[in-house]
Motif scaffolding. Structure first.
Motif, PDB file in Angstrom:
ATOM      1  N   TYR A   1      45.459 -76.290  17.958  1.00  0.00           N
ATOM      2  CA  TYR A   1      45.947 -77.585  17.488  1.00  0.00           C
ATOM      3  C   TYR A   1      45.881 -78.643  18.591  1.00  0.00           C
ATOM      4  CZ  TYR A   1      47.410 -76.287  12.828  1.00  0.00           C
ATOM      5  OH  TYR A   1      47.407 -75.915  11.513  1.00  0.00           O
TER       6      TYR A   1
ATOM      7  N   THR B   1      43.020 -86.455   1.376  1.00  0.00           N
ATOM      8  CA  THR B   1      43.177 -86.854   2.775  1.00  0.00           C
ATOM      9  C   THR B   1      43.502 -88.342   2.826  1.00  0.00           C
ATOM     10  OG1 THR B   1      41.573 -85.185   3.461  1.00  0.00           O
ATOM     11  CG2 THR B   1      42.095 -86.914   5.044  1.00  0.00           C
TER      12      THR B   1
ATOM     13  N   THR C   1      42.487 -78.836   8.532  1.00  0.00           N
ATOM     14  CA  THR C   1      43.380 -78.303   9.559  1.00  0.00           C
ATOM     15  C   THR C   1      44.742 -77.921   9.001  1.00  0.00           C
ATOM     16  OG1 THR C   1      43.943 -80.594  10.106  1.00  0.00           O
ATOM     17  CG2 THR C   1      42.278 -79.516  11.466  1.00  0.00           C
ATOM     18  N   SER C   2      45.144 -78.497   7.878  1.00  0.00           N
ATOM     19  CA  SER C   2      46.447 -78.168   7.301  1.00  0.00           C
ATOM     20  C   SER C   2      46.400 -76.951   6.397  1.00  0.00           C
ATOM     21  CB  SER C   2      46.989 -79.364   6.501  1.00  0.00           C
ATOM     22  OG  SER C   2      47.490 -80.365   7.342  1.00  0.00           O
TER      23      SER C   2
ATOM     24  N   GLU D   1      50.896 -71.731   8.977  1.00  0.00           N
ATOM     25  CA  GLU D   1      50.109 -71.015   9.970  1.00  0.00           C
ATOM     26  C   GLU D   1      50.809 -69.775  10.499  1.00  0.00           C
ATOM     27  OE1 GLU D   1      47.131 -71.458  10.766  1.00  0.00           O
ATOM     28  OE2 GLU D   1      46.592 -73.509  10.253  1.00  0.00           O
TER      29      GLU D   1
ATOM     30  N   HIS E   1      48.364 -83.605   3.303  1.00  0.00           N
ATOM     31  CA  HIS E   1      48.557 -83.108   4.662  1.00  0.00           C
ATOM     32  C   HIS E   1      49.642 -83.884   5.397  1.00  0.00           C
ATOM     33  CE1 HIS E   1      46.449 -86.646   6.323  1.00  0.00           C
ATOM     34  NE2 HIS E   1      45.732 -86.563   5.210  1.00  0.00           N
ATOM     35  N   ASP E   2      49.884 -83.488   6.650  1.00  0.00           N
ATOM     36  CA  ASP E   2      50.914 -84.095   7.492  1.00  0.00           C
ATOM     37  C   ASP E   2      50.262 -84.997   8.541  1.00  0.00           C
ATOM     38  OD1 ASP E   2      53.366 -84.691   8.523  1.00  0.00           O
ATOM     39  OD2 ASP E   2      53.873 -82.673   9.183  1.00  0.00           O
TER      40      ASP E   2
ATOM     41  N   HIS F   1      55.183 -80.470  14.638  1.00  0.00           N
ATOM     42  CA  HIS F   1      54.648 -79.387  13.806  1.00  0.00           C
ATOM     43  C   HIS F   1      55.232 -78.023  14.155  1.00  0.00           C
ATOM     44  CE1 HIS F   1      51.704 -81.928  11.838  1.00  0.00           C
ATOM     45  NE2 HIS F   1      51.281 -82.379  13.013  1.00  0.00           N
TER      46      HIS F   1
ATOM     47  N   TYR G   1      42.936 -82.228   5.501  1.00  0.00           N
ATOM     48  CA  TYR G   1      43.036 -81.106   4.557  1.00  0.00           C
ATOM     49  C   TYR G   1      42.551 -79.795   5.179  1.00  0.00           C
ATOM     50  CZ  TYR G   1      38.011 -80.708   3.628  1.00  0.00           C
ATOM     51  OH  TYR G   1      36.663 -80.478   3.755  1.00  0.00           O
TER      52      TYR G   1
ATOM     53  N   LEU H   1      46.830 -84.476  11.009  1.00  0.00           N
ATOM     54  CA  LEU H   1      46.007 -83.417  10.433  1.00  0.00           C
ATOM     55  C   LEU H   1      45.207 -83.973   9.263  1.00  0.00           C
ATOM     56  CD1 LEU H   1      48.648 -80.537  10.430  1.00  0.00           C
ATOM     57  CD2 LEU H   1      46.976 -81.080  12.209  1.00  0.00           C
TER      58      LEU H   1
ATOM     59  N   MET I   1      55.913 -73.886  11.796  1.00  0.00           N
ATOM     60  CA  MET I   1      54.840 -74.297  10.900  1.00  0.00           C
ATOM     61  C   MET I   1      54.527 -73.135   9.967  1.00  0.00           C
ATOM     62  SD  MET I   1      51.234 -76.068  11.900  1.00  0.00           S
ATOM     63  CE  MET I   1      50.395 -77.129  10.725  1.00  0.00           C
TER      64      MET I   1
END
Length: 457
Positions: free
Chosen positions: A321, A198, A174-175, A409, A166-167, A305, A172, A170, A406
C-alpha cells in the motif's frame, strides 16, 4: 593354511590343495611359521621397512596359482580386532560382472528429489493478485452531470448487481481486487455481477483534472450513482462500500431507498468531520497540491486504513500500500477528493424508539437491511458505533472483526462468510449460497482461534 604376506594374509574360499588333501582354509586363519628362521627374519624385516622379499612373493604367487580360478580376498591386519577376528566393516571386492550389474541397479534407484530442484525453476502464484481483477473486468466510462466516471464490470450483467465504492487514496482495484478474488467470493460472483465505481480522477493512471474543474461534493458523488444505474439499466443494487465510499452509498440509499436492496458498509462515518480530522486532512490536501505525495500524507493514509503499528501485523501488505500511495495515486486529484470528504455534512439520520406515543419511524432512517462492519484495530470503531446507534435495530447488524483494521485485506475469509450469510438471509441465491457455505465451512472452522464479535443493537 594361508600364508602371511606383507600387511596381512591371503585366504582362499573353500579351496583344497590337491597334493595332500588337507584343508587350506579353515574357519580361522592362523599364521604358520616359515620353514626356516632365515625366512622368518626376512619377512619380519620386510614388513618393518615396507618391502617384501623374493621368497614371500614367490609363495604368494604359488598360492594365487593354486586357487583353481577362485578369487582371493586379502584380509588386512588392520581389519582385525584384538582377539584376531575379522572386522566386517568393509565389503569384499566383487567380480567385475557383479560390479557392472550393481552399477546399473544403482543408476535406476531413485535419488533424493531435493538434488534436482533449482530455485530458479520455482514460480510463485498469487491467487489474490490485483492485476487479475483488472483483466477480468469490462472497463466503461459513464457520463454524468459532473463529468465522466470509471466503472469496471465483473461478472454476468444478467445477474443481480453489487455496486462497490472505494475509500480515500484507493480505487476499485486496490480496494476490492484481493477480496473478490478470494475463493468464496469467486464462487459468489458466479451468481452476481459487480459494478466497481471509481470516483472522478482516482483510477489507475488518471490524468490530472483541470484547474477549473469543481470536484463534486459528497452528495453529488452519491447522485452520480443514479447515472450509473440508468446507464446499465439497473433497477436495484446491493451496496458494498468502505470508508468514504460507504458514506457515499449511505447518501445514495437515503435519496433513493427504492433502488437499494441491502448494503454492506465498512468503517462508515455518519457525522461531519471533527476538528482534528479536518485539520490533518486540510494540511494533507495542501501538501498534495503543492509538494505531491509526502511522507506525512502517506503516514496519515496508512493510519486511516490500517490504524497504528500495521507493520507488526502484516509487513508485506503495508509495503504494497505504501508503494501504491507513492506511485499509483495522482496527488492533485486525491487532494480534491479529500477536500470534498472533510467538508461533508451529517447524514441526519436518527433511530426512533419503537412504541413512542405519537411518533412514527423517522423518514430519514435507512430502511433497507444494513451490515455495519469494522475492524477491532481500526481507528473508525467509534464512528461505526455512532452510525449503528442511528440505525433501525430490526434490520441492521453491527459486526466487529478481531485482529484487523482493514477487514478486506487482513480478514477476507471472515468478511466473505459474513457477507454470504447476509445475502442468504436476504433471499439472494439461497441454494447456491448454502452450497458455498458447506464447501468452505471446514476452512472457516480451522480459523476458530480468532472469531468475530457480532452485536445487535
Amino acid at each position: 593354511m594361508p600364508q602371511p604376506v606383507a600387511g596381512g594374509y591371503i585366504s582362499l574360499e573353500g579351496s583344497r590343495r590337491p597334493s595332500n588333501g588337507q584343508a587350506i582354509y579353515q574357519s580361522t586363519t592362523e599364521p604358520t611359521g616359515p620353514t626356516s628362521m632365515l625366512e622368518s627374519m626376512k619377512r619380519v624385516l620386510g614388513q618393518v621397512v615396507g618391502s617384501t622379499t623374493n621368497a614371500a612373493s614367490h609363495d604368494t604367487d604359488d598360492l594365487l596359482n593354486n586357487t583353481n580360478g577362485r578369487q582371493a580376498i586379502i584380509i588386512s591386519s588392520r581389519e582385525r580386532d584384538k582377539s584376531g577376528k575379522t572386522l566386517n566393516n568393509k565389503m569384499p571386492s566383487a567380480p567385475s560382472a557383479h560390479t557392472a550389474e550393481e552399477a546399473r541397479l544403482l543408476g535406476t534407484m531413485p535419488v533424493d528429489p531435493l538434488d534436482d530442484i533449482e530455485l530458479r525453476s520455482v514460480q510463485l502464484q498469487f491467487p489474490n493478485a490485483r492485476g487479475s481483477i483488472i483483466d477480468a473486468c469490462d472497463q466503461r466510462r459513464v457520463t454524468t452531470d459532473k463529468g465522466d466516471i470509471h466503472v469496471a464490470i465483473q461478472g454476468d450483467t444478467s445477474k443481480p448487481a453489487i455496486l462497490t465504492y472505494h475509500d480515500l487514496g484507493l480505487n476499485y482495484a486496490t480496494s476490492f481486487a484481493g477480496f473478490f478474488n478470494f475463493p468464496l467470493m469467486r464462487g459468489l460472483l458466479e451468481n452476481f455481477c459487480v459494478y466497481h465505481v471509481t470516483a472522478p480522477g482516482q483510477e489507475e493512471g488518471a490524468p490530472t483534472l483541470p484547474e477549473d474543474y469543481i470536484y463534486p461534493t459528497m452528495d453529488e458523488l452519491a447522485n452520480q450513482l443514479q447515472f450509473v444505474l440508468s446507464h446499465f439499466g439497473l433497477k436495484s443494487i446491493i451496496g458494498f462500500g468502505i470508508g468514504a465510499g460507504a458514506n457515499i452509498l449511505a447518501r445514495f440509499a437515503l435519496a433513493h431507498p427504492d433502488k437499494v436492496g441491502a448494503m454492506c458498509l465498512i468503517n462508515c462515518v455518519s457525522t461531519q468531520s471533527g476538528w482534528i480530522e479536518w485539520g490533518y486532512q486540510s494540511f494533507n490536501a495542501r501538501f498534495l497540491r503543492t509538494k505531491g505525495m509526502t511522507q506525512g500524507v502517506i503516514d496519515y493514509l496508512m493510519w486511516h486504513h490500517f490504524g497504528r503499528n500495521p507493520e507488526e501485523r502484516n509487513h508485506d501488505l503495508v509495503q504494497v500500500y505504501k508503494q501504491h500511495f507513492e506511485r499509483g495515486v495522482n496527488p492533485t486529484n486525491l487532494a480534491m477528493l479529500i477536500n470534498s470528504y472533510i467538508h461533508r455534512n451529517d447524514l441526519n439520520i436518527a433511530r426512533t424508539p419503537t412504541g413512542t406515543p405519537g411518533t412514527e419511524t423517522s423518514a430519514s432512517t435507512l430502511k433497507m437491511p444494513i451490515m455495519n462492519i469494522t475492524g477491532a484495530l481500526s481507528p473508525h470503531v467509534d464512528d461505526t458505533v455512532t452510525f449503528n446507534g442511528r440505525l433501525d435495530p430490526t434490520n441492521s447488524t453491527w459486526m466487529k472483526i478481531s485482529d484487523c483494521a482493514m477487514v478486506l485485506e487482513e480478514q477476507p475469509a471472515k468478511l466473505a462468510e459474513a457477507f454470504r450469510l447476509f445475502l442468504q438471509g436476504e433471499g439472494y441465491a439461497v441454494g447456491v449460497l448454502q452450497k458455498l457455505g458447506r464447501k468452505f465451512s471446514t476452512a472457516s472452522q480451522s480459523n476458530s482461534s480468532s472469531h468475530a464479535e457480532v452485536t445487535l443493537q
